[in-house]
Design a protein around this motif. Structure first.
Motif, PDB file in Angstrom:
ATOM      1  N   THR A   2       0.829  -1.203   0.000  1.00  0.00           N
ATOM      2  CA  THR A   2       0.000   0.000   0.000  1.00  0.00           C
ATOM      3  C   THR A   2       0.868   1.259   0.000  1.00  0.00           C
ATOM      4  N   ASN A   3       1.883   1.266   0.874  1.00  0.00           N
ATOM      5  CA  ASN A   3       2.804   2.408   0.890  1.00  0.00           C
ATOM      6  C   ASN A   3       3.408   2.638  -0.483  1.00  0.00           C
ATOM      7  N   PHE A   4       3.895   1.540  -1.086  1.00  0.00           N
ATOM      8  CA  PHE A   4       4.662   1.693  -2.322  1.00  0.00           C
ATOM      9  C   PHE A   4       3.760   2.041  -3.500  1.00  0.00           C
ATOM     10  N   ILE A   5       2.482   1.630  -3.437  1.00  0.00           N
ATOM     11  CA  ILE A   5       1.563   2.037  -4.507  1.00  0.00           C
ATOM     12  C   ILE A   5       1.452   3.562  -4.520  1.00  0.00           C
ATOM     13  N   PHE A   6       1.274   4.140  -3.339  1.00  0.00           N
ATOM     14  CA  PHE A   6       1.123   5.598  -3.287  1.00  0.00           C
ATOM     15  C   PHE A   6       2.393   6.301  -3.763  1.00  0.00           C
ATOM     16  N   GLN A  58       7.580  14.485   1.116  1.00  0.00           N
ATOM     17  CA  GLN A  58       6.156  14.733   0.956  1.00  0.00           C
ATOM     18  C   GLN A  58       5.341  13.765   1.798  1.00  0.00           C
ATOM     19  N   ALA A  59       5.814  12.523   1.906  1.00  0.00           N
ATOM     20  CA  ALA A  59       5.110  11.563   2.754  1.00  0.00           C
ATOM     21  C   ALA A  59       5.255  11.931   4.235  1.00  0.00           C
ATOM     22  N   ILE A  60       6.423  12.482   4.611  1.00  0.00           N
ATOM     23  CA  ILE A  60       6.607  12.921   6.005  1.00  0.00           C
ATOM     24  C   ILE A  60       5.596  14.016   6.331  1.00  0.00           C
ATOM     25  N   LEU A  61       5.497  14.987   5.418  1.00  0.00           N
ATOM     26  CA  LEU A  61       4.563  16.085   5.650  1.00  0.00           C
ATOM     27  C   LEU A  61       3.121  15.593   5.608  1.00  0.00           C
ATOM     28  N   GLY A  62       2.845  14.633   4.712  1.00  0.00           N
ATOM     29  CA  GLY A  62       1.509  14.049   4.667  1.00  0.00           C
ATOM     30  C   GLY A  62       1.153  13.447   6.012  1.00  0.00           C
ATOM     31  N   GLY A  63       2.131  12.820   6.641  1.00  0.00           N
ATOM     32  CA  GLY A  63       1.905  12.255   7.971  1.00  0.00           C
ATOM     33  C   GLY A  63       1.500  13.321   8.960  1.00  0.00           C
ATOM     34  N   ALA A  95      -8.895  12.701   6.475  1.00  0.00           N
ATOM     35  CA  ALA A  95      -7.473  12.377   6.643  1.00  0.00           C
ATOM     36  C   ALA A  95      -6.790  12.313   5.290  1.00  0.00           C
ATOM     37  N   ILE A  96      -7.497  11.747   4.302  1.00  0.00           N
ATOM     38  CA  ILE A  96      -6.928  11.703   2.947  1.00  0.00           C
ATOM     39  C   ILE A  96      -6.664  13.128   2.462  1.00  0.00           C
ATOM     40  N   ILE A  97      -7.656  13.992   2.676  1.00  0.00           N
ATOM     41  CA  ILE A  97      -7.498  15.381   2.236  1.00  0.00           C
ATOM     42  C   ILE A  97      -6.337  16.031   2.980  1.00  0.00           C
ATOM     43  N   GLY A  98      -6.261  15.788   4.285  1.00  0.00           N
ATOM     44  CA  GLY A  98      -5.176  16.384   5.068  1.00  0.00           C
ATOM     45  C   GLY A  98      -3.811  15.936   4.575  1.00  0.00           C
ATOM     46  N   GLY A  99      -3.653  14.628   4.395  1.00  0.00           N
ATOM     47  CA  GLY A  99      -2.367  14.113   3.917  1.00  0.00           C
ATOM     48  C   GLY A  99      -2.043  14.645   2.538  1.00  0.00           C
ATOM     49  N   ALA A 100      -3.047  14.626   1.657  1.00  0.00           N
ATOM     50  CA  ALA A 100      -2.817  15.073   0.284  1.00  0.00           C
ATOM     51  C   ALA A 100      -2.446  16.554   0.250  1.00  0.00           C
ATOM     52  N   LEU A 101      -3.148  17.358   1.050  1.00  0.00           N
ATOM     53  CA  LEU A 101      -2.869  18.800   1.055  1.00  0.00           C
ATOM     54  C   LEU A 101      -1.448  19.077   1.530  1.00  0.00           C
ATOM     55  N   MET A 114       0.078   8.513   1.344  1.00  0.00           N
ATOM     56  CA  MET A 114       0.641   7.317   1.935  1.00  0.00           C
ATOM     57  C   MET A 114       0.461   7.311   3.449  1.00  0.00           C
ATOM     58  N   ALA A 115       0.406   8.514   4.030  1.00  0.00           N
ATOM     59  CA  ALA A 115       0.376   8.610   5.489  1.00  0.00           C
ATOM     60  C   ALA A 115      -0.882   8.003   6.096  1.00  0.00           C
ATOM     61  N   ILE A 116      -2.000   7.933   5.328  1.00  0.00           N
ATOM     62  CA  ILE A 116      -3.170   7.305   5.948  1.00  0.00           C
ATOM     63  C   ILE A 116      -2.893   5.834   6.220  1.00  0.00           C
ATOM     64  N   ASN A 117      -1.954   5.259   5.466  1.00  0.00           N
ATOM     65  CA  ASN A 117      -1.621   3.859   5.724  1.00  0.00           C
ATOM     66  C   ASN A 117      -0.683   3.718   6.921  1.00  0.00           C
ATOM     67  N   ASN A 118       0.456   4.434   6.881  1.00  0.00           N
ATOM     68  CA  ASN A 118       1.459   4.170   7.913  1.00  0.00           C
ATOM     69  C   ASN A 118       1.190   4.934   9.211  1.00  0.00           C
ATOM     70  N   VAL A 119       0.611   6.133   9.119  1.00  0.00           N
ATOM     71  CA  VAL A 119       0.390   6.917  10.338  1.00  0.00           C
ATOM     72  C   VAL A 119      -0.970   6.596  10.950  1.00  0.00           C
TER      73      VAL A 119
END
Lengths: 325, 382
Positions: free
Chosen positions: B62-66, B87-92, B114-120, B264-269
Motif C-alpha cells: 500500500t505504501n509503495f503504490i502511493f 512529501q510523505a513525512i509532511l503528509g503524515g 485524513a486523505i485530504i489532510g495528507g494530500a494537502l 501514503m500517510a493514511i496507511n502508515n500513520v
C-alpha cells in the motif's frame, strides 16, 4: 563572541568544508564534461566505508585511502557505463549508485566486523590508522604572540594532510581546466560534444576520464570523512554531504575558486549547527537545533531559486552523445 | 523506429532487468557467505506463507503504490520527483493533525478528511520545488532532495517541541482517538467470521490505494489534463506549440505527485502506528522511484511492482530476523532494480532489439514507450 570561540568555529568550518570541497570539485570535473552526477553522495559513502575498513584491517590509513578511492572508482565506472556507453538517464543512474552504496556498505560492514553496520573505531589501531593533525612549523610558538599568531596556530595549522590537499586541489583544478589542452577539451565536451568529435577527439574517452577524476576526488572526500574528520565508518555517515556539494557546485556556477568559497560557506553553516550554544549567546534568541540542522539545505534552496544570480549549467550536460543520427 | 513488439517492450525488458538484478543480489548473498536459496525460501515463507505475512506484505505494498504512483505521475510530465520521502513525512503531519484535533465519531468520516489532510500537506511540500522549477528553473531533483532533509528536520522540531504530550520522553505525538481507528484486514475478515491476518497492519487503505491506481489511470489516459501532461512529457516544444502552458503542467503534475505521496500517510500513520512518530516513512518515498521505473509509469505496472517490493520488504525483515543477512539487502536490490530498469535500460534493450530485428516482418510502427525524466526535454534520438 570572543576570538577563540570564533576561531574554533572557523577551524571546524574548514574541517567540515573539506569533504564538501573534494566532492564539489569531483562534480565539477564530471559536470563540466557533460555528465551530471547525483551519485557523489554514494561514492563518498562507499569510499568512507572502504577507507575506514581497510585502514582498520591494515592499520595503515594510506592503504585505506587507496581502497576508498578504488571503491569510488568502481561506482564511477558503473555511472560511466550507464550514462556514456549505454546512454541511459544520468540522474537515475546517480540515484541507483547512492542506494547501492547505502546498502552495500552496511551489508559488507556487518559481514566483516559484525558491529551492526559500522567499522570499529580507528583509534584502536594505532597512530597510523587515521589521518592525524599536522602542526605547521612555529605554530606552538606563535600561539602566544597576538591575534595573528593565534589565527595561524588555531585556524591554519593543525589539520590533517587531506585538508591541505583539498585546498591545493582548487588551484590544480583551475589549472587543469583552464590552462591545459585536456581541460579545454573537457570543457568543450560538456558544451558541444559534436564539435569535439569533429575535431577528431574521442568524446567517450574524455567523458570517461572526467568520470574517473570525479571518482578519485569523491574517494578522497570519503576517506577524509571516515579517517580524518571521524575515526571510523558509521551507517549513512555522508548524511547528504554529496547533495550539499552539488548545491555548492551550482552556487559556484561550475567554477573552481567559487567552489572553494561555496564549500567554506556550507562548512561554516554546518559548524554553526554544531555550536548551538555560541549562536544562542550571540543572537540572544533560542534557536531550535533543527533549524540549524536544516539551514544548509534551506540556504541551498534559496540559492537554487536564483536569488543570487543565474547559474547556467554546461550546455550538453545530462545528454548522452550519439555519434551518428 | 520501433523494432520490438509492444509486449516485449512492456514485459520482456522489465522482466529481464529484474532477473539480472536478482541474480546479482544472489551473488551478493553468496559473497557474504549465505545461501541464496535458503534466503529466498525464508523470504517467501515469511512474506507469502501465511495470512500474517500477507498482511505485512500488503501493508508495505500500500505504501509503495502511493509513492510509486507519485513518482509515475511526475515521470509523465518528465519531472523526476525524488521528494516523495519528504512529501510523505509532511503528509503524515497533515493526517496527524486531522486525527488529533477533530473528535471523529467514526472512521468512515475521518478517512476522507485524513486523505485530504495528507494530500494537502504532501502537495504543499511539493509546491515549492515545483514553483521554483516552473518559474525560476531551479532543478527539481536537487530542490526535492533538499526538501527531504528539511522535512525531516521540521518533523523532528514539530514532534519534539509541539506535538509531544507533556511528560512523554520519545519524540512522538499522542495516540489518535478511537474514532480514527481504520479497520485492519483482521477486522474485515472478522466480519465474515474468518480469523486471518492476525496482528498484521494491512488495513482498508489498501483499497484506497487500488482506487488511486484506477483514478491515476483515468487521469493520465482519459482526461484532457492527462493528455496535456503526457504531451508535455514527450515534447516540451510541441506542447507549447499546442498551447499547453509548461508552468501549469509542472505545477499540476507535481501537486498531484506530492498529494499521492502525502496520502501514503493514511496507511502508515493512521492505519498502522495510530500516532505520529519519527521516521515512519522508512524510505518508502525512495522505493517509489524503483516501483515507478519498474512499472513503466503505468498504474497497473506500479501495482505489480509495489507488490514485488512489498514482498521484498517483508521478506527482508524476516531475513534479518532469521538469518545473518541485514535488512539493507533490500536497499541493494532496490538499487539494482533502479539501475537496470532505469539507467542501464539500453544494455538490455540493444541486444533484444537486435534479436527481434532478425525475425522482423513488415509491421506498422507502434507508439513509443512511457517517457522518462530528463534534465532537459530534448533527448538524443536513439
Amino acid at each position: 563572541m570572543d576570538l577563540v570561540t570564533l576561531l574554533q568555529i572557523l577551524d571546524s568550518s574548514v574541517r567540515l568544508a573539506t569533504p564538501l570541497l573534494f566532492a564539489c570539485l569531483a562534480g565539477l570535473f564530471s559536470e563540466r564534461a557533460g555528465i551530471f552526477d547525483i551519485g557523489l553522495e554514494g561514492k563518498m559513502l562507499a569510499a568512507a566505508f572502504f577507507s575506514a575498513a581497510v585502514a582498520a584491517l591494515t592499520a595503515n590509513v594510506w592503504i585505506g585511502a587507496l581502497a576508498g578511492i578504488g571503491a569510488s572508482l568502481v561506482l564511477s565506472a558503473i555511472h560511466g557505463l550507464a550514462s556514456i556507453t549505454f546512454r541511459g538517464n544520468q540522474l537515475i543512474s546517480g540515484v541507483a549508485i547512492n542506494f547501492l552504496a547505502a546498502g552495500l556498505t552496511v551489508l559488507i560492514a556487518q559481514d566483516w566486523f559484525s558491529q551492526g553496520g559500522r567499522t570499529p573505531s580507528l583509534s584502536e589501531f594505532g597512530p597510523n590508522a587515521r589521518f592525524t593533525e599536522i602542526t605547521l612549523p612555529f605554530a606552538d610558538a606563535a600561539r602566544d604572540s597576538g591575534p595573528v599568531g593565534l589565527i595561524y596556530s588555531e585556524l591554519i595549522s593543525g589539520h590533517s594532510i587531506l585538508v591541505y590537499v583539498g585546498l591545493l586541489t582548487v588551484p590544480l583544478t583551475w589549472f587543469i581546466l583552464f590552462r591545459t589542452r585536456f581541460g579545454l577539451r573537457l570543457r568543450a565536451v560538456g558544451e558541444n560534444p559534436a564539435a569535439v568529435d569533429t575535431a577528431g577527439v574521442s568524446v567517450v574517452g574524455l567523458r570517461y576520464a572526467a568520470v574517473a577524476i570525479c571518482g578519485i576526488l569523491c574517494g578522497l572526500a570519503g576517506a577524509y570523512l571516515a579517517t580524518g574528520l571521524q575515526a571510523g565508518f558509521v551507517k549513512d555517515m555522508s548524511s547528504g554531504r554529496g547533495y550539499i556539494a552539488l548545491a555548492a557546485l551550482i552556487f559556484a556556477k561550475w567554477r573552481p575558486w567559487y567552489a572553494l568559497y561555496a564549500c567554506l560557506l556550507f562548512g561554516f553553516l554546518q559548524a554553526l549547527s554544531l555550536r548551538q550554544d555560541a549562536v544562542e549567546r550571540l543572537t540572544q534568541i533560542d534557536v531550535p537545533g533543527q533549524l540549524l540542522d536544516a539551514l544548509p539545505y534551506i540556504l541551498t534552496v534559496v540559492i537554487l531559486a536564483g536569488f543570487v544570480g543565474k547559474a547556467i549549467p554546461p550546455r550538453a550536460g545530462g545528454e548522452p552523445y550519439v555519434k551518428e543520427r | 523506429m520501433d523494432v520490438m513488439p509492444k509486449w516485449a517492450d512492456a514485459l520482456l525488458i522489465p522482466l529481464i532487468s529484474i532477473l539480472i538484478a536478482f541474480v546479482l543480489s544472489a551473488g551478493v548473498i553468496v559473497a557474504i557467505g549465505e545461501d541464496p536459496m535458503v534466503a529466498l525460501n525464508t523470504m517467501v515463507q515469511g512474506a507469502l506463507g501465511s495470512s500474517y505475512g500477507w498482511g505485512y506484505t500488503l501493508y508495505y505494498t500500500t505504501n509503495f503504490i502511493f509513492t510509486g504512483l507519485a513518482v509515475a505521475v511526475a515521470f509523465h510530465a518528465r519531472m523526476f520527483n525524488i521528494g516523495g520521502e519528504g512529501q510523505a513525512i509532511l503528509g503524515g503531519l497533515g493526517v496527524a493533525l486531522v486525527c488529533l484535533y477533530v473528535p471523529w465519531p467514526h472512521w468512515i468520516l475521518a478517512l476522507p478528511f485524513a486523505i485530504i489532510g495528507g494530500a494537502l500537506f504532501g502537495a504543499a511540500w511539493a509546491a515549492v520545488p515545483a514553483y521554483l522549477q516552473a518559474k525560476r528553473g531551479s532543478h527539481i531533483v536537487i530542490t526535492t532532495i533538499m526538501f527531504n532533509f528539511i522535512a525531516a528536520a521540521l518533523l523532528t522540531y514539530v514532534l519534539v517541541e509541539l506535538l509531544r504530550p507533556a511528560g512523554a520522553m520519545d519524540p512522538a505525538s499522542a495516540g489518535f482517538p478511537e474514532g480514527t481507528h481504520l479497520p485492519t484486514f483482521q477486522d474485515m475478515a472478522g466480519l465474515f467470521g474468518i480469523t486471518a491476518f492476525r496482528g498484521a497492519p494491512a488495513n482498508v487503505t489498501f483499497l484506497v490505494a487500488l482506487l488511486a491506481c484506477v483514478l491515476v489511470w483515468l487521469l493520465i489516459w482519459r482526461t484532457r489534463l492527462g493528455y496535456e501532461i503526457r504531451a508535455y512529457g514527450h515534447s516540451e516544444p510541441a506542447a507549447v506549440y499546442a498551447g499547453i502552458s509548461p508552468v501549469k503542467i509542472i505545477m499540476v503534475a507535481m501537486l498531484i505527485s506530492g498529494a499521492l505521496a502525502g496520502m501514503m500517510a493514511i496507511n502508515n500513520v493512521m492505519g498502522e502506528a495510530e500516532r505520529l512518530v519519527l521516521n515512519s516513512v522508512e524510505g518508502a518515498g525512495f522505493i517509489g522511484i524503483a516501483v515507478a521505473l519498474m512499472g513503466r509509469s503505468h498504474p497497473l505496472g506500479v501495482l505489480l511492482a509495489a507488490l514485488l517490493f512489498g514482498f521484498l520488504y517483508q521478506g527482508g525483515a524476516e531475513l534479518s530476523l532469521w538469518t545473518n543477512i541485514p535488512r539493507e539487502l533490500i536497499v541493494v536490490i532496490q538499487a539494482l532494480v533502479i539501475l537496470f530498469t532505469g539507467a542501464l535500460d539500453n544494455m538490455v534493450r540493444m541486444p533484444l532489439e537486435r534479436f527481434f530485428l532478425m525475425f522482423r516482418k513488415k509491421r506498422p510502427a507502434e507508439p513509443a514507450t512511457a517517457p522518462k525524466p530528463d534534465r532537459k526535454s530534448t533527448t538524443a534520438a536513439e
